[in-house]
Design a protein around this motif. Structure first.
Motif, PDB file in Angstrom:
ATOM      1  N   CYS A   1      13.112   2.621  13.542  1.00 44.00           N
ATOM      2  CA  CYS A   1      11.880   3.762  13.101  1.00 44.00           C
ATOM      3  C   CYS A   1      11.019   3.018  12.291  1.00 44.00           C
ATOM      4  O   CYS A   1      10.012   3.134  11.997  1.00 44.00           O
ATOM      5  N   TYR A   2      11.611   1.470  11.751  1.00 43.90           N
ATOM      6  CA  TYR A   2      10.517   0.549  11.008  1.00 43.90           C
ATOM      7  C   TYR A   2       9.581  -0.615  11.647  1.00 43.90           C
ATOM      8  O   TYR A   2      10.215  -0.753  13.096  1.00 43.90           O
ATOM      9  N   PRO A   3       8.472  -0.481  11.487  1.00 44.84           N
ATOM     10  CA  PRO A   3       8.124  -2.400  12.413  1.00 44.84           C
ATOM     11  C   PRO A   3       9.035  -3.096  12.841  1.00 44.84           C
ATOM     12  O   PRO A   3      10.049  -3.726  11.877  1.00 44.84           O
ATOM     13  N   ALA A   4       9.777  -3.881  13.384  1.00 45.26           N
ATOM     14  CA  ALA A   4      10.053  -4.745  13.942  1.00 45.26           C
ATOM     15  C   ALA A   4       8.984  -6.329  12.960  1.00 45.26           C
ATOM     16  O   ALA A   4       8.033  -6.144  12.735  1.00 45.26           O
TER      17      ALA A   4
ATOM     18  N   ASN B   1      14.271   9.153  -1.875  1.00 40.89           N
ATOM     19  CA  ASN B   1      13.735   9.595  -0.534  1.00 40.89           C
ATOM     20  C   ASN B   1      12.427   8.576   0.038  1.00 40.89           C
ATOM     21  O   ASN B   1      11.840  10.135   1.208  1.00 40.89           O
ATOM     22  N   GLU B   2      11.603   8.122  -1.041  1.00 41.03           N
ATOM     23  CA  GLU B   2      10.317   7.999   0.205  1.00 41.03           C
ATOM     24  C   GLU B   2       9.820   7.709   1.689  1.00 41.03           C
ATOM     25  O   GLU B   2       8.825   8.173   1.971  1.00 41.03           O
ATOM     26  N   ASP B   3      11.171   6.649   1.835  1.00 41.71           N
ATOM     27  CA  ASP B   3      10.848   7.181   2.821  1.00 41.71           C
ATOM     28  C   ASP B   3      11.594   7.391   3.726  1.00 41.71           C
ATOM     29  O   ASP B   3      11.903   7.428   5.790  1.00 41.71           O
TER      30      ASP B   3
ATOM     31  N   ASP C   1       1.049  -1.131   0.138  1.00 40.38           N
ATOM     32  CA  ASP C   1       0.390  -0.053   0.062  1.00 40.38           C
ATOM     33  C   ASP C   1       1.009   0.935  -0.260  1.00 40.38           C
ATOM     34  O   ASP C   1       0.461   2.243   1.000  1.00 40.38           O
ATOM     35  N   GLY C   2       2.165   0.952  -0.439  1.00 43.58           N
ATOM     36  CA  GLY C   2       2.770   2.224  -0.789  1.00 43.58           C
ATOM     37  C   GLY C   2       3.314   2.717   0.536  1.00 43.58           C
ATOM     38  O   GLY C   2       4.748   3.836   0.814  1.00 43.58           O
ATOM     39  N   LYS C   3       3.674   1.882   1.382  1.00 51.42           N
ATOM     40  CA  LYS C   3       4.624   2.128   3.120  1.00 51.42           C
ATOM     41  C   LYS C   3       5.645   1.393   2.992  1.00 51.42           C
ATOM     42  O   LYS C   3       5.292  -0.344   2.249  1.00 51.42           O
ATOM     43  N   GLU C   4       6.612   2.024   2.943  1.00 45.56           N
ATOM     44  CA  GLU C   4       8.283   2.145   3.105  1.00 45.56           C
ATOM     45  C   GLU C   4       8.095   0.817   4.685  1.00 45.56           C
ATOM     46  O   GLU C   4       8.083   1.820   5.149  1.00 45.56           O
ATOM     47  N   MET C   5       9.448  -0.428   4.162  1.00 49.21           N
ATOM     48  CA  MET C   5       8.783  -0.616   5.235  1.00 49.21           C
ATOM     49  C   MET C   5      10.259  -0.884   5.977  1.00 49.21           C
ATOM     50  O   MET C   5      10.625  -2.178   7.452  1.00 49.21           O
TER      51      MET C   5
END
Length: 253
Positions: free
Chosen positions: A173-176, A161-163, A143-147
């Protein structure tokens, strides 16, 4: 370990590991600074380098007509000045430490009464029992979300630099993943203590996880199964590390 989906060196193989614990994120600048303050340790990059006779390390720079190579030796680059003397880590205590050689990483681990992970330990921890292409699923950015902190755009000349990060990102700062571990993918490559036997002239170790320089059009190693090979004495501004409990610790050389 491995996957049949990408590069030849990622061949599927079966490995057994014993119980271990692993840091939830990469070793940070603050953590490494405490180690240096308490021990007076001098890193590889802070010593004169073979072939250059001055302290320094490898730094990524976007190529240009005058400088087509994107890796350059920069005098004065080290863990406190990752991109060279004009850079610093002020206000970046919670960022992963970089410009550390294998020896530097192992010295920190020994000081912490821990060890560097084997490649098998690292990959087991990163996969977290997942069987998908990426730990979070089969789509790199759902869904366009950088993980993870990677390169968006055409490497090495365009980074959108979309992230939100041009270089490294703060740890966590990203999901575990489902084991509660952060940044196993992207941000910075991580040293393991597994030698690869790729060279008879230099000691080469496997590094894992990819970095902020991994892009869809180049490298694409921001996956738990991916592996890269790195000379032990070559610090760069996109390699860091994390530690594990000292099961069968690596001898001090």
């Amino acid at each position: 370990m491995g996957t049949p989906q990408q590069y030849p060196e990622e061949i599927l193989r079966s490995v057994t590991v014993s119980d271990f614990d692993i840091d939830i994120h990469e070793v940070t600048n603050s953590q490494f600074a405490t180690f240096v303050d308490e021990t007076g340790y001098v890193t590889t990059a802070e010593k004169p380098q073979v072939g250059f006779d001055v302290p320094g390390a490898a730094v990524f720079m976007p190529p240009s007509i005058g400088h087509p190579n994107w890796w350059r030796f920069v005098e004065g680059a080290n863990w406190k000045n990752p991109e060279g003397p004009k850079s610093n880590i002020q206000q970046q205590g919670n960022y992963p430490v970089v410009q550390v050689s294998f020896e530097d990483a192992l010295a920190y681990a020994r000081w912490a009464k821990r060890d560097l992970p084997t490649e098998a330990q690292w990959e087991f921890a990163a996969k977290a029992n997942s069987e998908t292409r990426y730990v979070w699923g089969d789509v790199r950015s759902p869904d366009g979300k950088e993980m993870a902190n990677t390169w968006q755009g055409a490497f090495p000349i365009q980074n959108t630099n979309e992230d939100g990060f041009d270089l490294r990102a703060p740890v966590g700062c990203y999901p575990a993943n489902s084991f509660g571990l952060h940044d196993m993918i992207g941000n910075v490559w991580e040293w393991t203590k597994s030698e690869t036997g790729q060279s008879s002239e230099a000691t080469i170790y496997a590094i894992k996880g990819g970095s902020y320089l991994c892009a869809e059009n180049y490298c694409a190693r921001y996956r738990s199964a991916a592996r890269q090979f790195q000379e032990a004495d070559l610090p760069t501004n996109h390699i860091g590390f994390r530690t594990v409990s000292p099961s069968n610790p690596t001898p001090i050389r």
